[in-house]
Design an enzyme around this catalytic site. Structure first.
Site, PDB file in Angstrom:
ATOM      1  N   HIS A 142      41.008  48.196  31.709  1.00  0.00           N
ATOM      2  CA  HIS A 142      40.901  49.606  32.092  1.00  0.00           C
ATOM      3  C   HIS A 142      40.668  50.464  30.854  1.00  0.00           C
ATOM      4  CE1 HIS A 142      42.493  53.315  34.274  1.00  0.00           C
ATOM      5  NE2 HIS A 142      42.572  53.668  33.000  1.00  0.00           N
ATOM      6  N   GLU A 143      41.500  50.269  29.851  1.00  0.00           N
ATOM      7  CA  GLU A 143      41.356  51.048  28.615  1.00  0.00           C
ATOM      8  C   GLU A 143      40.072  50.680  27.880  1.00  0.00           C
ATOM      9  OE1 GLU A 143      43.179  53.559  27.895  1.00  0.00           O
ATOM     10  OE2 GLU A 143      44.546  53.211  29.587  1.00  0.00           O
ATOM     11  N   HIS A 152      37.261  52.771  29.200  1.00  0.00           N
ATOM     12  CA  HIS A 152      37.201  54.089  28.559  1.00  0.00           C
ATOM     13  C   HIS A 152      36.561  53.988  27.177  1.00  0.00           C
ATOM     14  CE1 HIS A 152      39.452  55.942  31.702  1.00  0.00           C
ATOM     15  NE2 HIS A 152      40.620  55.404  31.400  1.00  0.00           N
ATOM     16  N   ASP A 190      44.601  17.687  75.739  1.00  0.00           N
ATOM     17  CA  ASP A 190      43.312  16.982  75.804  1.00  0.00           C
ATOM     18  C   ASP A 190      42.725  17.013  77.212  1.00  0.00           C
ATOM     19  OD1 ASP A 190      43.564  16.314  73.097  1.00  0.00           O
ATOM     20  OD2 ASP A 190      44.666  14.471  73.578  1.00  0.00           O
TER      21      ASP A 190
END
Length: 416
Positions: A21-22, A25, A213
């Site tokens: 995230h950083e 930036h 079945d």
């Protein structure tokens, strides 16, 4: 050991996500020519760092996130060297500042989308046709899956010696049998089965008609005793009820896998649903605060209450411990998407707050120019500090509340 490994792995995944995230930036700021002086993973004392060009990179002692320092984020920053004034962030066009401030959330969205695409191709995404509501589940044919035992709550956990054995298993029923009647009462769907069993008593012998079945057959089962809430009142008091020790095998698969191309559309559809659910979760946060306090003070923990990074990591640990890697990665996707949305809320000091102010300045300047008044200039961030501190205080208190609840009364998906 597997639980602790899962906790560490999930916490590490969160740390990497926040670090990226950083980095979002930082990289966009550098691309536009803004000056970035520091990029660190963690907070507190510096453990290790190096400088390359004009930026110092490093790791700090408290691994709770990270940060990057962009010169002149606001006009009121007083630590800008006169030589760096032309490169101060606030001097750049609003669209460039918007990209830089939203790059962190975009990184979280990218992580979530890439992970979802991989999951769609490999393990599959939740089937949109799978019955999701209680009403839809009760309409399903009563095709059963045997339990090993009868547990006194709706938790998923291994059987213990104190748990009653599954009456259905003891009656030689099998997975895939479709129950058609109980004590001559027709069973048309799973809801009929639940309702009919509630009319019987623990210890009573029930005659079970079923189809296996394609061939009809019958069996007798001595019903076990367990505790459940009323079928028509999920919040009602828990009481003793009769149990057959079976679950439902839905008529549709729980997950669907996709080819590499089709996975893009499936990922987009799932992301749209996730966006709606995230918006609803954000709206419910205020009303869930009393429930968090109840959980802390000894009450039952509501599984719909918010969780902190601590709680998410604990759930990641449970997922690894129970070999539920699908759940582990879906938690990773959900958390990244939520963080991405949350950071775009128009509140300082969140990224969305800086973006909102930038566009407010732009709109105000445009309006003043149209009415012939001088440009009022930039917003004074110092005047917004009381509001910013209030947001920080409320956010900090809420974080402390969720962490406390996750420590003393955590949400568990698997009983340990």
């Amino acid at each position: 050991m597997a639980y602790l490994l899962g906790v560490v792995l999930f916490a590490l995944a969160i740390l990497i996500s926040v670090s990226l995230h950083e980095a979002g930036h930082m990289l966009t700021a550098k691309a536009f020519g803004m000056k970035v002086t520091r990029y660190f993973v963690g907070f507190g004392p510096t453990l290790w760092s190096f400088k390359r060009g004009e930026t110092e990179y490093g790791v700090k002692g408290i691994p709770l996130g990270g940060f990057c320092k962009i010169v002149g984020m606001t006009p009121q920053d007083d630590d800008v060297d006169p030589a760096d004034e032309p490169r101060a962030m606030w001097r750049f066009p609003v669209w460039k500042r918007t990209i830089v401030m939203s790059a962190g959330s975009i990184t979280h969205f990218a992580l979530a989308l890439v992970a979802l695409w991989v999951i769609a191709v490999t393990a599959g995404l939740p089937n949109p046709d799978f019955p999701s509501s209680e009403a839809e589940i009760r309409k399903e044919p009563a095709v059963i899956q045997l339990s090993d035992c009868v547990v006194p709550e709706n938790a998923i956990r291994p059987c213990t010696p104190a748990d009653a054995a599954s009456p259905a298993a003891q009656a030689q029923l099998r997975d895939g049998d479709r129950i058609t009647a109980v004590n001559d009462t027709p069973i048309n769907n799973y809801g009929d089965l639940l309702t009919t069993l509630r009319t019987l008593n623990p210890g009573e012998t029930a005659r079970i008609a079923y189809v296996r079945d394609g061939q009809p057959a019958t069996a007798e089962a001595v019903l076990a005793k367990t505790q459940r809430r009323p079928l028509d009142d999920p919040n009602g008091a828990v009481g003793d009820v009769a149990a057959l020790g079976v679950g439902l095998i839905p008529s549709t698969p729980t997950r669907t896998t996709y080819g590499p191309v089709a996975a893009f559309g499936a990922t987009a559809d799932f992301t749209g649903d996730m966006a709606v659910n995230t918006a609803k979760a954000l709206q419910r946060i205020p009303q869930k605060i009393p429930a968090l306090w109840t959980a802390i003070t000894g009450g039952e923990r509501d599984v719909d209450t918010p969780i902190s990074v601590v709680g998410a990591s604990r759930l990641g640990g449970e997922a690894v411990e129970n070999n539920a890697w699908y759940l582990f990665f879906m938690l990773f996707v959900s958390l990244n998407f939520f963080i991405g949305v949350f950071n775009l809320l128009p509140l300082l000091p969140l990224d969305g707050g800086h973006i909102a102010i930038a566009w407010f300045e732009r709109a105000r300047s445009w309006l003043y120019a149209r009415i012939g008044r001088p440009d009022p200039g930039r917003v004074d961030y110092l005047k917004l500090m009381p509001f910013t501190y209030a947001v920080i205080l409320i956010g900090g208190a809420f974080t402390l509340l969720t962490i406390t609840a996750d420590v003393v009364n955590p949400i568990t998906l698997f009983s340990r």
